[in-house]
Design an enzyme around this catalytic site. Structure first.
Site, PDB file in Angstrom:
ATOM      1  N   PRO A 161       0.835  -1.204   0.000  1.00 56.69           N
ATOM      2  CA  PRO A 161       0.000   0.000   0.000  1.00 56.69           C
ATOM      3  C   PRO A 161       0.869   1.253   0.000  1.00 56.69           C
ATOM      4  O   PRO A 161       1.775   1.396   0.813  1.00 56.69           O
ATOM      5  CB  PRO A 161      -0.791  -0.126   1.309  1.00 56.69           C
ATOM      6  CG  PRO A 161      -0.007  -1.065   2.158  1.00 56.69           C
ATOM      7  CD  PRO A 161       0.713  -1.981   1.236  1.00 56.69           C
ATOM      8  N   LEU A 162       0.590   2.158  -0.937  1.00 55.74           N
ATOM      9  CA  LEU A 162       1.408   3.358  -1.124  1.00 55.74           C
ATOM     10  C   LEU A 162       0.503   4.573  -1.280  1.00 55.74           C
ATOM     11  O   LEU A 162      -0.299   4.633  -2.212  1.00 55.74           O
ATOM     12  CB  LEU A 162       2.276   3.219  -2.378  1.00 55.74           C
ATOM     13  CG  LEU A 162       3.313   2.096  -2.391  1.00 55.74           C
ATOM     14  CD1 LEU A 162       3.759   1.811  -3.823  1.00 55.74           C
ATOM     15  CD2 LEU A 162       4.500   2.456  -1.520  1.00 55.74           C
ATOM     16  N   THR A 163       0.624   5.527  -0.376  1.00 57.68           N
ATOM     17  CA  THR A 163      -0.142   6.769  -0.488  1.00 57.68           C
ATOM     18  C   THR A 163       0.303   7.524  -1.731  1.00 57.68           C
ATOM     19  O   THR A 163       1.480   7.787  -1.910  1.00 57.68           O
ATOM     20  CB  THR A 163       0.071   7.634   0.762  1.00 57.68           C
ATOM     21  OG1 THR A 163      -0.419   6.922   1.901  1.00 57.68           O
ATOM     22  CG2 THR A 163      -0.653   8.961   0.636  1.00 57.68           C
ATOM     23  N   GLN A 174      -7.065  -1.268   1.365  1.00 56.87           N
ATOM     24  CA  GLN A 174      -6.581  -1.016   2.723  1.00 56.87           C
ATOM     25  C   GLN A 174      -7.525  -0.026   3.404  1.00 56.87           C
ATOM     26  O   GLN A 174      -7.668   1.115   2.962  1.00 56.87           O
ATOM     27  CB  GLN A 174      -5.154  -0.472   2.714  1.00 56.87           C
ATOM     28  CG  GLN A 174      -4.568  -0.426   4.129  1.00 56.87           C
ATOM     29  CD  GLN A 174      -3.228   0.257   4.193  1.00 56.87           C
ATOM     30  OE1 GLN A 174      -3.123   1.452   3.945  1.00 56.87           O
ATOM     31  NE2 GLN A 174      -2.195  -0.493   4.545  1.00 56.87           N
ATOM     32  N   ASN A 177       2.091   2.210  11.147  1.00 55.97           N
ATOM     33  CA  ASN A 177       2.604   3.537  10.768  1.00 55.97           C
ATOM     34  C   ASN A 177       2.010   4.712  11.533  1.00 55.97           C
ATOM     35  O   ASN A 177       1.947   5.832  11.025  1.00 55.97           O
ATOM     36  CB  ASN A 177       2.428   3.762   9.263  1.00 55.97           C
ATOM     37  CG  ASN A 177       3.305   2.837   8.454  1.00 55.97           C
ATOM     38  OD1 ASN A 177       4.221   2.216   8.993  1.00 55.97           O
ATOM     39  ND2 ASN A 177       3.034   2.722   7.165  1.00 55.97           N
ATOM     40  N   TYR A 216      -1.073   5.375  12.678  1.00 61.52           N
ATOM     41  CA  TYR A 216      -2.453   5.810  12.488  1.00 61.52           C
ATOM     42  C   TYR A 216      -3.312   5.256  13.630  1.00 61.52           C
ATOM     43  O   TYR A 216      -2.794   4.687  14.587  1.00 61.52           O
ATOM     44  CB  TYR A 216      -2.926   5.437  11.086  1.00 61.52           C
ATOM     45  CG  TYR A 216      -2.074   6.128  10.040  1.00 61.52           C
ATOM     46  CD1 TYR A 216      -2.086   7.519   9.925  1.00 61.52           C
ATOM     47  CD2 TYR A 216      -1.203   5.413   9.231  1.00 61.52           C
ATOM     48  CE1 TYR A 216      -1.264   8.182   9.009  1.00 61.52           C
ATOM     49  CE2 TYR A 216      -0.380   6.063   8.309  1.00 61.52           C
ATOM     50  CZ  TYR A 216      -0.412   7.448   8.206  1.00 61.52           C
ATOM     51  OH  TYR A 216       0.407   8.098   7.321  1.00 61.52           O
ATOM     52  N   ASN A 226       5.443   9.103  12.358  1.00 59.62           N
ATOM     53  CA  ASN A 226       4.323   9.702  13.097  1.00 59.62           C
ATOM     54  C   ASN A 226       4.540   9.663  14.612  1.00 59.62           C
ATOM     55  O   ASN A 226       3.602   9.482  15.394  1.00 59.62           O
ATOM     56  CB  ASN A 226       2.984   9.033  12.740  1.00 59.62           C
ATOM     57  CG  ASN A 226       2.368   9.595  11.473  1.00 59.62           C
ATOM     58  OD1 ASN A 226       2.570  10.763  11.145  1.00 59.62           O
ATOM     59  ND2 ASN A 226       1.640   8.761  10.745  1.00 59.62           N
ATOM     60  N   GLY A 281       7.257  -1.910  -2.471  1.00 59.43           N
ATOM     61  CA  GLY A 281       6.700  -0.574  -2.487  1.00 59.43           C
ATOM     62  C   GLY A 281       7.199   0.259  -3.638  1.00 59.43           C
ATOM     63  O   GLY A 281       6.671   0.201  -4.751  1.00 59.43           O
TER      64      GLY A 281
END
Length: 354
Positions: A22-24, A97, A175, A177, A232, A311
């Site tokens: 998963p990649l923003t 996701q 990560n 969140y 974060n 990624g």
């Protein structure tokens, strides 16, 4: 190569063990709507064993990136169908996701909606908002009475994902969140049933997994964790105990897979979390972070992992499986376009066939 042997992941059969991590990418339209450009991006990468989408909002007012997609409205469900149909038309498989940003969101991005977390401890540093960079907000510490609505949002997001044509979902527990803000003891300063011991800190995650697996079936549900990652403003006092406890308890859920990030973006915390996960977890284990094809092959052949999520190398090489099989050179990722808008650095990377 072992990378090109099939793998059963819950109810989904993967033709290879090369997954898209998963990649923003921040390419969604206003209203957090997926679009045709996103459909092109994922369809281009359909030869991966499984595509895992970027983090996708399960509730309004929880945006951390301004242009990330959502899965809480009928319009979003309808818009995602162009993505899933495009991937399936190319013979691919795709999980969504599902995600709540927690304290990584900001009121300036979300029309004044307050930021929430496990505790009233903000992320260090600044966040990009429509009016520029501002300090991260001090979050509202969720009350026990407010948590069931968040659990329900994850379950509804999973149902919406299936309605949109996805093959399954990956619960984002990594990560820094919201779920991770409960899991790890640096941000979680609670003294109630959701804080303190590992049993209490994992309670929200297990409530989410119980609701999501009940909603769509455990064989369509994966989970991502990052025991070491300090992104974060995250840390845990004992990441090896953390992953060991979780890996053992997760066996009861019969998930499609467990996806573990093996390192810390910033190198603050270290430890062989994957070895602990492999020893404790009896299901499909996916590794992630900085693997070369050669290292991935060795890890899978040795039984350390069942698959690897790639990624930035998959970001820059839509035909990554073919390149790995042919030992062909790889395109270099253009970091300046990771979080911009438009096709540049998104759908314009060349394939071997041009």
């Amino acid at each position: 190569m072992t990378l090109f042997t099939p793998l059963q992941v819950g109810s989904t059969t993967l033709p290879n063990r090369i997954l898209l991590a998963p990649l923003t990418r921040t390419r969604a339209d206003a209203g957090h709507l997926p679009n045709a450009l996103m459909a092109d991006y994922y369809s281009q990468r359909a030869t991966g064993g499984l595509l895992i989408t970027e983090c996708t909002m399960v509730a309004p007012g929880t945006s951390a990136f301004i242009n990330e997609p959502g899965i809480y409205s009928d319009a979003q469900v309808a818009a995602w169908k162009q993505v899933t149909s495009g991937v399936h038309a190319k013979g691919g498989r795709i999980f969504l996701q599902i995600w709540h940003a927690g304290r990584a969101a900001h009121p300036d991005i979300n029309g004044g909606v307050p930021t929430v977390s496990s505790s009233a401890t903000p992320i260090e540093g600044e966040i990009h908002t429509p009016s520029g960079k501002v300090p991260h907000a001090v979050p509202h510490a969720l009350t026990a009475d407010e948590i069931p609505a968040i659990v329900a949002a994850f379950a509804q997001g999973a149902k919406n994902a299936i309605a949109a044509g996805f093959d399954g979902v990956e619960v984002h527990g990594a990560n820094g969140y919201l779920i991770d803000q409960f899991l790890r003891d640096t941000p979680n300063q609670r003294t109630d049933g959701y804080g303190g011991s590992l049993e209490n800190r994992t309670r929200l995650l297990f409530e989410v997994l119980t609701a999501v697996t009940a909603a769509i079936g455990a064989d369509k549900v994966g989970l991502r964790l990052s025991p070491l990652n300090s992104y974060n403003s995250m840390q845990d006092s004992d990441p090896l105990a953390f992953i060991g406890f979780l890996a053992e308890k997760l066996n009861a859920f019969k998930l499609a897979y467990l996806h573990v990030m093996r390192a810390d973006f910033f190198g603050v915390q270290k430890g062989d979390v994957l070895a602990v996960a492999r020893a404790k977890y009896h299901g499909v284990l996916v590794g992630n972070m900085g693997y070369t094809a050669e290292e991935a092959e060795e890890a899978i052949t040795a039984g350390q992992l069942d698959a690897v999520a790639f990624g930035t190398s998959f970001l820059a090489n839509p035909d990554l499986p073919a390149r790995i099989q042919l030992k062909a050179p790889l395109n270099t990722p253009d970091q300046s376009t990771f979080y911009t808008q438009g096709a540049k650095g998104y759908t314009d990377y060349p394939t071997l066939q041009g």
